[in-house]
Design an enzyme around this catalytic site. Structure first.
Site, mmCIF file in Angstrom:
data_model
loop_
_atom_site.group_PDB
_atom_site.id
_atom_site.type_symbol
_atom_site.label_atom_id
_atom_site.label_comp_id
_atom_site.label_asym_id
_atom_site.label_seq_id
_atom_site.Cartn_x
_atom_site.Cartn_y
_atom_site.Cartn_z
ATOM 1 N N ASP A 217 1.205 -1.330 0.116
ATOM 2 C CA ASP A 217 0.035 -0.275 -0.257
ATOM 3 C C ASP A 217 0.977 0.966 -0.433
ATOM 4 O O ASP A 217 2.348 1.125 0.290
ATOM 5 C CB ASP A 217 -0.849 -0.090 1.536
ATOM 6 C CG ASP A 217 -0.083 0.131 2.490
ATOM 7 O OD1 ASP A 217 0.793 -0.912 3.038
ATOM 8 O OD2 ASP A 217 -0.015 0.827 3.279
ATOM 9 N N ASP A 219 0.448 3.673 2.026
ATOM 10 C CA ASP A 219 0.395 3.977 4.085
ATOM 11 C C ASP A 219 -1.026 5.573 3.298
ATOM 12 O O ASP A 219 -1.893 4.856 2.885
ATOM 13 C CB ASP A 219 2.282 4.786 3.677
ATOM 14 C CG ASP A 219 1.466 5.140 6.074
ATOM 15 O OD1 ASP A 219 0.821 4.042 6.190
ATOM 16 O OD2 ASP A 219 1.978 6.173 6.022
HETATM 17 N N1 LIG Z 1 1.394 1.615 5.745
HETATM 18 C C1 LIG Z 1 1.891 -0.097 6.708
HETATM 19 N N2 LIG Z 1 2.195 0.868 8.061
HETATM 20 C C2 LIG Z 1 2.433 -0.040 8.315
HETATM 21 N N3 LIG Z 1 2.634 -1.076 8.613
HETATM 22 C C3 LIG Z 1 2.635 -1.680 7.031
HETATM 23 N N4 LIG Z 1 2.574 -2.841 6.474
HETATM 24 C C4 LIG Z 1 1.614 -3.102 5.463
HETATM 25 N N5 LIG Z 1 1.539 -1.752 5.766
HETATM 26 C C5 LIG Z 1 2.444 -0.873 5.931
#
Ligand SMILES: Nc1ncnc2[nH]cnc12
Ligand SMILES: CSC[C@H]1O[C@H](OP(=O)(O)O)[C@H](O)[C@@H]1O
Length: 296
Positions: A217, A219
């Site tokens: 992703d 974030d």
């Molecule tokens: N955006 C994110 N923040 C923290 N850990 C993650 N693991 C996968 N995506 C994450």
């Protein structure tokens, strides 16, 4: 305490979110290990990958029942060490903090920033003081094999990114936008919740450690991805898990053919300050295989 263990492997694989087993393992045995630091996240799975002995551990347990804060990191690394592991390949889900690292890409980080608050990230204390060097927290040689191998394979749309800083946050909630923008302003590349703690303990245990970070992703900083959701992560994890196993198997073949030297393998040589001859025997016994080679 650990029982007598019949198998050994120089290569350990720690699978994170979405990677709960290595499908290509043969001659599989489940190994229950108790350590002076408690029980590992789950049974360690011993087996062979392309004929090479390896040991696999699901970081959050095979049913994913442990929060990042609850993972028994010390027991996990101690258990790997007790099986003879000298190299750990970590596969981990991460959020991307930079546009060029897109979901389903792989990043091989070379630095960490610590944003954890609730973990014990050392085997030492209780009368034994040690300060390992951690300026270069990832084993360069192992990371180079990971990156070169991944680059040599056809992984479809997945691109490989060498280097970058992994922010390790406490979790379990994902970051706020203010935090996400802050980490971007620091130049960090990816964010996760587990690998820094593991890398520190692996270094204390003199095990070379490198991470195959699987981007799931963007974030919450990205204008098209307002917030992170587990369903978004799971969908990309499924896409990534097969590629990750392909890369890891090819890396294991290279490591078996040509195991590199690593500074991690002598990390404690100049790190222990305490006169070990003055330390109570029960404290020495608890540290066990972590320091046994330094006892005269
Ligand atoms: N955006 C994110 N923040 C923290 N850990 C993650 N693991 C996968 N995506 C994450
Ligand atoms: C499932 S999203 C958050 C979760 O995923 C990552 O785990 P791992 O590093 O074990 O792959 C991240 O660190 C969080 O623990």
């Amino acid at each position: 305490m650990s029982e007598a263990i019949a198998v050994s492997a120089k290569i350990g694989i720690i699978g994170g979110s979405g990677l709960y087993k290595m499908s290509a393992l043969t001659d599989v045995q489940e190994i229950q290990i108790d350590t002076p630091f408690g029980s590992p996240s789950d049974a360690l799975i011993y087996g062979k990958l392309s004929g090479t002995p390896v040991v696999f551990l699901a970081r959050h347990g095979r049913s994913h029942h442990l929060l990042p804060t609850e993972v028994p990191y010390r027991a996990n690394i101690y258990a790997m060490k007790s099986l003879g592991v000298e190299y750990i390949i970590s596969a981990s889900a991460v959020g991307s903090l930079q546009a060029e690292a897109k979901p389903v890409d792989m990043v091989i980080p070379d630095q960490f920033i610590d944003r954890t608050r609730l973990r014990t990230s050392t085997f030492f204390g209780n009368g034994v003081v040690a300060h390992i060097a951690f300026a270069d927290p990832i084993c360069h040689a192992l990371a180079d094999i990971l990156a070169t191998t991944a680059e040599s394979l056809d992984l479809g749309e997945t691109q490989i990114h060498r280097g970058g800083t992994y922010v390790c946050m406490e979790g379990p909630a994902f970051s706020t936008k203010a935090e996400s923008f802050l980490y971007r302003s620091w130049g960090a590349k990816v964010i996760g919740m587990t690998n820094l703690t593991e890398a520190k303990l692996a270094r204390e245990a003199e095990i070379a450690y490198a991470t195959l970070a699987l981007v799931t992703d963007y974030d919450c900083w990205h204008e098209d991805h307002d917030s992170v959701t587990v369903s978004m992560i799971i969908e990309n994890l499924h896409k990534n898990a097969t590629n990750a196993q392909t890369v890891i198997q090819a890396v294991v073949e290279k490591l078996a053919a040509n195991p590199p030297k690593s500074e991690a393998h002598t990390a404690l040589q100049y790190a222990i300050l305490t006169d070990l001859s003055k330390v109570p025997s029960e404290v020495i016994a608890r540290l066990g295989i972590i320091i046994s080679k330094y006892l005269k």
